[in-house]
Design an enzyme around this catalytic site. Sequence first.
Site, short mmCIF file in Angstrom:
data_model
loop_
_atom_site.label_atom_id
_atom_site.label_comp_id
_atom_site.label_asym_id
_atom_site.label_seq_id
_atom_site.Cartn_x
_atom_site.Cartn_y
_atom_site.Cartn_z
N CYS A 31 85.88 38.87 -12.95
CA CYS A 31 85.14 40.16 -12.43
C CYS A 31 86.27 41.27 -11.79
CB CYS A 31 84.01 39.95 -11.59
SG CYS A 31 82.76 38.94 -11.99
N ARG A 39 90.78 41.86 -17.28
CA ARG A 39 90.02 40.66 -16.52
C ARG A 39 88.99 40.08 -17.29
NH1 ARG A 39 91.82 40.40 -11.28
NH2 ARG A 39 90.07 39.47 -10.23
N TRP A 81 81.44 39.64 -15.03
CA TRP A 81 81.29 38.70 -16.12
C TRP A 81 79.96 37.89 -15.42
CZ3 TRP A 81 82.22 37.45 -20.75
CH2 TRP A 81 83.52 37.57 -21.40
N ASN A 128 82.69 39.12 -6.36
CA ASN A 128 83.36 37.99 -7.42
C ASN A 128 83.05 36.74 -6.86
OD1 ASN A 128 84.18 40.44 -8.74
ND2 ASN A 128 86.59 40.17 -8.28
N GLY A 129 82.90 35.77 -7.89
CA GLY A 129 82.72 34.43 -7.37
C GLY A 129 81.58 33.88 -7.49
N GLU A 184 99.07 14.85 -16.97
CA GLU A 184 99.45 16.28 -16.71
C GLU A 184 100.15 16.62 -15.71
OE1 GLU A 184 99.22 20.66 -16.78
OE2 GLU A 184 99.06 19.10 -18.51
N LYS A 209 103.86 18.66 -15.86
CA LYS A 209 104.16 19.77 -15.10
C LYS A 209 105.33 19.44 -14.26
CE LYS A 209 101.09 22.70 -15.93
NZ LYS A 209 101.16 22.46 -17.29
N GLU A 243 108.46 20.02 -16.80
CA GLU A 243 108.55 21.25 -17.29
C GLU A 243 109.08 22.07 -16.28
OE1 GLU A 243 104.83 22.61 -20.28
OE2 GLU A 243 104.49 22.27 -17.86
N HIS A 246 102.77 -3.61 -17.40
CA HIS A 246 103.20 -3.68 -18.81
C HIS A 246 104.29 -3.16 -19.20
CE1 HIS A 246 99.53 -6.16 -19.69
NE2 HIS A 246 98.85 -5.16 -19.07
N LYS A 286 105.76 30.21 -24.20
CA LYS A 286 104.38 30.28 -23.79
C LYS A 286 103.38 29.86 -24.75
CE LYS A 286 100.84 30.91 -20.96
NZ LYS A 286 100.47 29.91 -20.18
#
Length: 608
Positions: free
Chosen positions: A2, A27, A74, A98-99, A480, A484, A487, A503, A603
């Site tokens: 929003c 947005r 939204w 918003n939220g 992940e 990160k 990267e 192991h 990207k």
Amino acid sequence: MCGIIGIISSEPVAPRLVDALKRLEYRGYDSAGVATVDGGRLARRRAEGKLINLEKVLAADPLPGTVGIGHTRWATHGVPNETNAHPHFVDGVAVVHNGIIENFAELKAALVADGSEFASQTDTEVVAHLLAKHRRAGLPARDAMRAMLGEVRGAYALAVIFEDDPETILAARNGPPLAVGEGTGEMFLGSDAIALSPFTDSVRYLEDGDWAVLSRGSATIFDAKGEEVARPLRRSVGKAFYVDKGNHRHFMQKEIYEQPEVIGHTLGAYVDLTTGRSRVPVGQDLSFSNVRRIAISACGTGFYAGLMGRYFFERYARIACDLDVASEFRYRESPLDDVDLALFVSQSGETADTLASLRYAKEQGLATAAVVNVQESTIARESRYVLPTLAGPEIGVASTKAFTCQLTALAALSVRAGVERGVLDGAAELELTRALAEAPRLVNEALKLEDAVEKLARDMATHRHALFLGRGFSFPIALEGALKLKELSYIHAEGYAAGELKHGPIALIDETMPVVVIAPHDRVFEKTVSNMQEVAARGGKIVLVTDASGAAAKAVGAHSTIVLPDMPEIVAPIAYAVILQMLAYHTAVQMGTDVDQPRNLAKSVTVE
């Protein structure tokens, strides 16, 4: 996401409100509205759909007034229509928001019992009713605002105008961003500097917990304790760039902080937050009732989101899932006779390997679905079902908000699948969706730990290797987290299922090896603690990421501990991922690497 705009001027503001909202169209939104106060009277114009519809309404029925607020919405609570569009009016109070107000249902029930009548399905209207209630009780606008903020729970950005206080805009932030702009005899409020750039380049950013009083010549900002504070004045580059960094050092940091808001918007596409019932996104006729097996394929961070999706679907819907790195899927030549749905996860929707896998699945006659952030992308266009993640533009190469929005979408879809397959009854569905509705607030709580994570990152930056361990739902997050870190900082990092430690990876453990353990106090916590003991016995430097219950219960010392709030299992991967994003980010900053554009990375990988 929003968008919010507010203007106090000596000239009519409605046209400028709409112009600013146009700069927030990136947005995403499905309705829009503006409100002004003029001559001691509130008035508004709203429209479903795009801003051109609102412009037509204003052309036919202009809106006077030199103080006003505007909003692009939204839909989360309630369908996207004019009635649910912001601003919301109650007894001389106008609100845009918003939220997600997490406790809106209980607040609404109390207000209705007290005689309030609601006109919309939104959670936002609760805010307007609370403010109106406090004004009727005799509180001045500022006191009513502070009282209301003490009653609502969740992630929110708010702008409020009052019929009987026509020279003031009140604002508050807890999660979604808000910027205050200063002009000559004018003041502005916006979701980001982009919206304000036609009017001013002098911007102050509200911090979490702040609320502000804007008048024609000044803005007074208070913190969560009600104490007046000064926020630094910054020169915005919004006029030069389509998306700017706001008050953040890098795009990645800005995008990390956008997560409470975008997770909320993504959740609204998959859950009717008014009733707590799960759903597939509007316009999609996807049904899981007869799905026997799902083949999931993705690359990079999307692959780890897919792995998390596999856990979700198998746990909550009892659907067997295959998972492949997209670059291997079509070459593996797996028999697909019992696969009823091929699911592809991509931020950009243009990843070459994922697109090739999608086309291979279509050649095999499979129904295809794309969890994708760019709905106009090739993968979205070529998929039978489009399952959006409403993360908005992501500039940083290392995915952050797109990843957590993928987790949100997959978690909610697994609940929908469980309901359709009879695995989950109505009570279980409601329990899970209510847990997911807490995600924006819990992510916001994780963000408040940034100082502790930054301190930890200073130590991490002195090492060249690291291990990340997790069990169950924490295993994909460990993978992940390791991705990160490597990267962004170029530190060699590997993620493992905690049970795999003995192991092989245990051979690497010594006093120079940081071991990041993701261990909420869940059903596998005790087993993860056993793996921590194995690390401790060999002198490894344990970094424990847990919750309050886990911190109290652990039976082995850690070199460092990051403690999140206790939370439901389904939402924990989303909040814990944010901690690891911040760890990677601050480690990279310490090491002086290019955070937004790490070396050798792109990207969107559009070649095989």
